[in-house]
Design an enzyme around this catalytic site. Structure first.
Site, PDB file in Angstrom:
ATOM      1  N   GLU A 317      -3.567  -2.466  -6.282  1.00 37.99           N
ATOM      2  CA  GLU A 317      -4.560  -3.590  -5.986  1.00 37.99           C
ATOM      3  C   GLU A 317      -5.601  -3.922  -7.248  1.00 37.99           C
ATOM      4  O   GLU A 317      -5.942  -4.989  -7.459  1.00 37.99           O
ATOM      5  CB  GLU A 317      -5.620  -2.768  -4.941  1.00 37.99           C
ATOM      6  CG  GLU A 317      -6.567  -3.878  -4.380  1.00 37.99           C
ATOM      7  CD  GLU A 317      -7.404  -3.154  -2.967  1.00 37.99           C
ATOM      8  OE1 GLU A 317      -7.990  -3.879  -2.509  1.00 37.99           O
ATOM      9  OE2 GLU A 317      -6.962  -2.107  -2.806  1.00 37.99           O
ATOM     10  N   LYS A 338     -13.506   3.951   1.966  1.00 38.58           N
ATOM     11  CA  LYS A 338     -12.589   4.899   2.174  1.00 38.58           C
ATOM     12  C   LYS A 338     -13.104   6.350   1.646  1.00 38.58           C
ATOM     13  O   LYS A 338     -12.302   7.452   2.200  1.00 38.58           O
ATOM     14  CB  LYS A 338     -11.146   4.441   2.010  1.00 38.58           C
ATOM     15  CG  LYS A 338     -10.820   3.561   3.105  1.00 38.58           C
ATOM     16  CD  LYS A 338      -9.209   3.241   3.076  1.00 38.58           C
ATOM     17  CE  LYS A 338      -8.647   2.249   3.925  1.00 38.58           C
ATOM     18  NZ  LYS A 338      -9.254   0.817   3.549  1.00 38.58           N
ATOM     19  N   HIS A 343      -9.455   7.102   6.014  1.00 42.27           N
ATOM     20  CA  HIS A 343      -8.763   5.871   6.256  1.00 42.27           C
ATOM     21  C   HIS A 343      -8.773   5.812   7.839  1.00 42.27           C
ATOM     22  O   HIS A 343      -8.040   6.341   8.614  1.00 42.27           O
ATOM     23  CB  HIS A 343      -7.409   5.849   5.845  1.00 42.27           C
ATOM     24  CG  HIS A 343      -6.600   4.440   5.571  1.00 42.27           C
ATOM     25  ND1 HIS A 343      -7.049   3.629   6.375  1.00 42.27           N
ATOM     26  CD2 HIS A 343      -5.337   4.206   5.135  1.00 42.27           C
ATOM     27  CE1 HIS A 343      -6.087   2.541   6.366  1.00 42.27           C
ATOM     28  NE2 HIS A 343      -5.350   3.026   5.485  1.00 42.27           N
ATOM     29  N   PHE A 404       1.310  -1.057   6.385  1.00 38.59           N
ATOM     30  CA  PHE A 404       2.765  -0.791   6.293  1.00 38.59           C
ATOM     31  C   PHE A 404       3.622  -1.931   6.743  1.00 38.59           C
ATOM     32  O   PHE A 404       3.005  -2.486   7.717  1.00 38.59           O
ATOM     33  CB  PHE A 404       3.132   0.900   6.950  1.00 38.59           C
ATOM     34  CG  PHE A 404       2.731   1.782   6.342  1.00 38.59           C
ATOM     35  CD1 PHE A 404       2.248   1.861   5.182  1.00 38.59           C
ATOM     36  CD2 PHE A 404       2.955   3.063   7.182  1.00 38.59           C
ATOM     37  CE1 PHE A 404       1.649   3.334   4.639  1.00 38.59           C
ATOM     38  CE2 PHE A 404       2.561   4.022   6.615  1.00 38.59           C
ATOM     39  CZ  PHE A 404       2.119   4.430   5.319  1.00 38.59           C
TER      40      PHE A 404
END
Length: 418
Positions: A317, A338, A343, A404
């Site tokens: 990222e 987070k 999360h 995902f």
């Protein structure tokens, strides 16, 4: 066609660090960690024995006993957070809106996992005769919370769920934004909820080696961008936002937190669980959101990253941010909330959007806590807002959420100006 402007008029949250939006925000700016030993079940034999649970939640504080039994925990969190947002926006007043023009788009990455475990294990432990609760399927399915919010308030506009793993609630927000812009509704209650801290959730993520096993120090286990990070910390809860067409909000005198400026979506087309190593999907999502907003790169003041504290994700990222924003990347306050909430999986996008909105409203960027050692694989010239909140002018904020399957979503919020 002329696109309508969209603003945020209500917020609600139930999180591991605060059971309403105000308490959540105060905990964020004070750098509070929500991690602790798991109390929901006996995790003593699991590789990970801690998580960011919602503390002292009792469904009967919010619902009567008969009603509470009809809902999975993820729906409890969804209704509680949406109740707060609806009240905050003033939509709970009879006759204030045309309910046929109010929709609900609600997300969950997993849905009623507690219910699934309970019902199936009950059958397996029994005498082989199927004795399932008639609410089993309605409690488990990922779309049911959207339905319950709609039924509870009589909202008859578009009503559905989005499921894109950890990007689910960011996708819900993006859809609500687009529907209002196109005139398909005037108001949306949107967000997401998740409740996967249970034997299947923790065991499944342990099997993937995705979550931290820092059992000796749960409070500091979520370490986004730190050299010694070892996986994410599971969280749970819900976040709700009321999106509203600007003129509709002004006509009824609603308060406005900020304006929704843009949304961008993309796919990595790379791997089932790993991000593209160069962050190509993330770049596409940020680029699409910026183009959608009509803003320039140099106008972005703050980015709330996906920043999960995983080895690969926390490298990809920042690479994407640097590649896309170039030299301006060093002027942006970057963070990962987070580090405090853990999360929240399918609910992450919603509670992190709330954090961005309140950063814009209050000109404060919450910290990325638990930073101890720089990672040489990350360009630490970037301002990750490590360990302490920073006051600065935040006119425009961007939030990233990735899931995902390579699902990517970026949202941009800006200070409302008439």
């Amino acid at each position: 066609m002329d696109l309508r402007r969209v603003v945020v008029t209500g917020l609600g949250a139930i999180t591991p660090i605060g059971k309403n939006a105000d308490d959540y925000w105060q905990a964020l700016i004070n750098g509070v960690s929500g991690a602790a030993e798991i109390v929901k079940f006996d995790a003593s034999k699991f590789k990970t024995r801690f998580a960011c649970e919602v503390k002292n939640f009792n469904a009967e504080d919010y619902f009567d006993r008969k009603e509470a039994r009809k809902y999975d925990l993820y729906t409890h969190y969804g209704i509680v957070s949406s109740d707060e947002a609806i009240k905050d926006a003033g939509l709970d007043v009879e006759g204030v809106v045309d309910k046929t023009r109010v929709g609900v788009i609600w997300a969950s990455g997993i849905g009623g996992l507690d219910t699934l475990i309970y019902e199936v294990s009950g059958y397996l432990k029994g005498d082989g005769v199927p004795r399932y609760n008639p609410f089993f399927i309605p409690k488990m399915i990922a779309d049911i919370t959207a339905g319950h919010i709609s039924i509870r308030y009589g909202f008859m506009g578009p009503n559905f769920a989005t499921v894109s793993a950890c990007a689910s609630s960011a996708n819900a927000l993006a859809d609500a934004f687009m529907y209002i812009r196109m005139g398909k509704a005037d108001v949306f209650v949107t967000g997401g909820s998740e409740a996967a801290i249970n034997p299947a959730g923790v065991g499944g993520f342990n099997a993937m080696h995705a979550i931290s096993t820092r059992n000796d120090d749960p409070l500091t286990a979520s370490r986004p961008f730190d050299k010694d990070r070892d996986g994410f910390v599971m969280g749970e809860g819900g976040g709700a936002l009321v999106f509203e067409e600007l003129e509709h909000a002004l006509r009824r005198g609603a308060k406005i937190y900020a304006e929704v400026a843009g949304a961008g979506l993309s796919g990595d087309a790379h791997h089932m669980t790993a991000p593209h190593p160069e962050g190509l999907g993330a770049i596409l999502a940020m680029k699409a959101a910026l183009e959608d907003s009509g803003l320039k790169k140099e106008q972005i003041d703050h980015i709330n990253t996906h920043g999960t504290s995983t080895p690969a994700g926390d490298i990809a990222e920042p690479k994407a941010i640097l590649s896309f924003f170039q030299d301006h990347a060093f002027n942006i306050n970057i963070n990962s909330t987070k580090s405090m909430t853990g999360h929240l999986l399918g609910a992450a996008g919603a509670i992190e959007a709330i954090a961005c909105l309140l950063a814009v409203k209050n000109d404060i960027v919450p910290p990325t806590i638990n930073h101890f050692t720089d990672d040489p694989d990350i360009d630490n010239r970037l301002n990750f807002t490590f360990n302490k909140a920073q006051k600065r002018k935040v006119d425009v904020a961007l939030t990233n959420t990735f899931g995902f399957g390579g699902h990517n979503a970026s949202l941009i919020f800006k200070k409302y100006q008439p």
